[in-house]
Every structure is written in structure tokens, then in C-alpha cells.
Design an enzyme around this catalytic site. Structure first.
Site, PDB file in Angstrom:
ATOM      1  N   ILE A 272       2.402  25.290 -23.232  1.00  0.00           N
ATOM      2  CA  ILE A 272       1.785  24.006 -23.592  1.00  0.00           C
ATOM      3  C   ILE A 272       1.570  23.201 -22.323  1.00  0.00           C
ATOM      4  O   ILE A 272       2.512  22.953 -21.561  1.00  0.00           O
ATOM      5  CB  ILE A 272       2.695  23.227 -24.557  1.00  0.00           C
ATOM      6  CG1 ILE A 272       2.972  24.053 -25.813  1.00  0.00           C
ATOM      7  CG2 ILE A 272       2.086  21.873 -24.900  1.00  0.00           C
ATOM      8  CD1 ILE A 272       4.215  23.599 -26.564  1.00  0.00           C
ATOM      9  N   LYS A 273       0.313  22.776 -22.094  1.00  0.00           N
ATOM     10  CA  LYS A 273       0.012  21.997 -20.893  1.00  0.00           C
ATOM     11  C   LYS A 273       0.115  20.508 -21.220  1.00  0.00           C
ATOM     12  O   LYS A 273      -0.506  20.034 -22.188  1.00  0.00           O
ATOM     13  CB  LYS A 273      -1.405  22.305 -20.401  1.00  0.00           C
ATOM     14  CG  LYS A 273      -1.466  22.802 -18.961  1.00  0.00           C
ATOM     15  CD  LYS A 273      -2.908  22.988 -18.531  1.00  0.00           C
ATOM     16  CE  LYS A 273      -2.980  23.555 -17.130  1.00  0.00           C
ATOM     17  NZ  LYS A 273      -4.376  23.688 -16.664  1.00  0.00           N
ATOM     18  N   LEU A 274       0.922  19.792 -20.442  1.00  0.00           N
ATOM     19  CA  LEU A 274       1.127  18.356 -20.657  1.00  0.00           C
ATOM     20  C   LEU A 274       0.823  17.619 -19.362  1.00  0.00           C
ATOM     21  O   LEU A 274       1.210  18.079 -18.282  1.00  0.00           O
ATOM     22  CB  LEU A 274       2.587  18.083 -21.042  1.00  0.00           C
ATOM     23  CG  LEU A 274       3.094  18.700 -22.340  1.00  0.00           C
ATOM     24  CD1 LEU A 274       4.623  18.659 -22.387  1.00  0.00           C
ATOM     25  CD2 LEU A 274       2.510  17.980 -23.543  1.00  0.00           C
TER      26      LEU A 274
END
Ligand code: G3P
Length: 217
Positions: free
Chosen positions: A82-84
């Protein structure tokens, strides 16, 4: 050093994967736009193409929505990272989602201080953007070196994923510094193999071989 491909173009990923060069993939909202595809569909296809981590980026900016979007993206496949974004809410979401055993890639990193916070938040990957720092006459490679030094000082397990790579030189320099991963646009990945002296040398070998009149098979 691992190579991730920085694209959402499925055909490009498939072709490069055949060369055994793809340890993972990174995407972002701009790359999804460029692909013209639905994020969930194209990400699902990419996850089926490569065994390694596939980064898919949330688009929310508030904590609760970031976490909800991250959980939704993680449902696509087990190899989703997951890219945050590197914001306070992004760091809080990172702590929650890594606490649930999910891979997180904290992105849009432009300083060593930010990278330190991401490691403290338990990020799986940190994505410092080299090219965008170079674009404003700062040295993106210095940032990679600073992060490497800080992470090694304290034994942080967060992997340095060098991003916003624009050239073969960026790839070799981050490898010298000790980045764990370079996420590379397809064109730069293909350029790694090219050198004019190799082309010229091969041409000469083939010309001289033809003059021997011999065949191996
Ligand atoms: O993974 C981040 C990368 O896609 C950003 O690259 O060239 O838009 O700075 P660039």
C-alpha cells in the site's frame, strides 16, 4: 539491488518480466491515469504478472479514508504494497496498516527527516524521489546516501526504494550507495544493457567471424 518497474503498462511489465528483471512494480495515480485503466483491474493484472511487491497508492488524505482505501487495495492480492504519502495522516495510516501485517510503501519522500519518520512508523519501503530533487537543483543522490547512513546507524529494516529515477547513472549511483531497490521506468531499464562499444565490438566480431568461413552448427 532489486529492480522494480515504475509503470502501470501491463504489456511493458510482461515483456521485462520475461528477462527476469522485474522484482516488483510501483504505480501511482499519475501512472494509472497514463495507463487509461481502472486502478483495481490493472493492479489485479499486474499482481498476477509478478511475484514481488506491487505498490498501489491510496488517493485519500485523511487517516480514516486512507486506512479504508489501503485495506481495499490490499484485498486485490497478497503481494500488494500500500502506497501512502509522507504526511502525518500517511504515517499514522502506515502504523495501522503495517500493524495489520500489510506491506506499506511510504512515498513522496524528499528529506532524510521524512525518511526517519517513515522508518519509525514501520514502513516496509521508503520512496525518496531523486529526479524531482534534481529538477530543483538539489542532489537526489545525496538524499539516498543520507537515508542509507541513518537507517544503518539504527538498524532500521525499512527498505530504501529509490524512485523518480531518470537515467542509467541514477541506477548505478543508487546501487553504489546501497539502496535496496530501484524502481525504474521501462525505458531506463532497457537502457541499462546498451553501450556503443558493445555494439561496435559485436559488429567487428561478426565481421571477422564471417571471414573465417566457419560455422559452429
Ligand atoms: O514512483 C515514483 C515515480 O513514478 C515518480 O517519478 O519521474 O514522475 O518524478 P517522476
Amino acid at each position: 539491488m532489486q529492480f522494480f518497474v515504475d509503470t502501470a503498462e501491463v504489456a511493458e511489465i510482461a515483456e521485462l518480466a520475461e528477462a527476469g528483471l522485474v522484482d516488483g512494480v510501483t504505480t501511482n495515480p499519475s501512472l494509472i491515469l497514463k495507463s487509461g485503466r481502472n486502478i483495481l483491474e490493472v493492479t489485479r493484472e499486474i499482481c498476477a504478472l509478478v511475484d514481488g511487491p506491487v505498490s498501489a497508492e491510496v488517493t485519500a488524505v485523511k487517516l480514516d479514508e486512507m486506512v479504508a482505501e489501503g485495506r481495499r487495495l490490499a484485498e486485490i492480492a497478497p503481494n500488494i504494497a500500500i502506497k501512502l504519502p509522507l504526511t502525518w495522516d500517511g504515517l499514522k495510516a502506515c502504523r495501522i496498516l503495517t500493524g495489520e501485517g500489510r506491506m506499506v510503501n511510504v512515498t513522496l519522500c524528499f528529506s532524510a527527516a521524512q525518511a526517519l519518520l517513515a522508518a519509525r512508523a514501520g514502513a516496509t519501503f521508503i520512496s525518496p524521489f531523486i529526479g524531482r530533487l534534481d529538477d530543483i537543483n538539489l542532489d537526489g543522490l545525496d538524499l539516498i546516501a543520507d537515508i542509507r547512513r541513518i537507517y544503518d546507524n539504527y538498524g532500521f529494516q525499512t527498505k530504501i526504494l529509490a524512485a523518480s529515477i531518470r537515467s542509467v547513472n541514477h541506477v548505478t549511483e543508487v546501487a553504489k550507495i546501497g539502496a535496496d531497490v530501484a524502481t525504474v521506468p521501462p525505458g531506463v531499464l532497457r537502457a541499462l544493457v546498451r553501450h556503443p562499444l558493445t555494439d561496435r565490438g559485436l559488429e567487428q566480431f561478426l565481421a571477422d567471424w564471417a571471414r573465417t568461413g566457419q560455422r559452429i552448427l
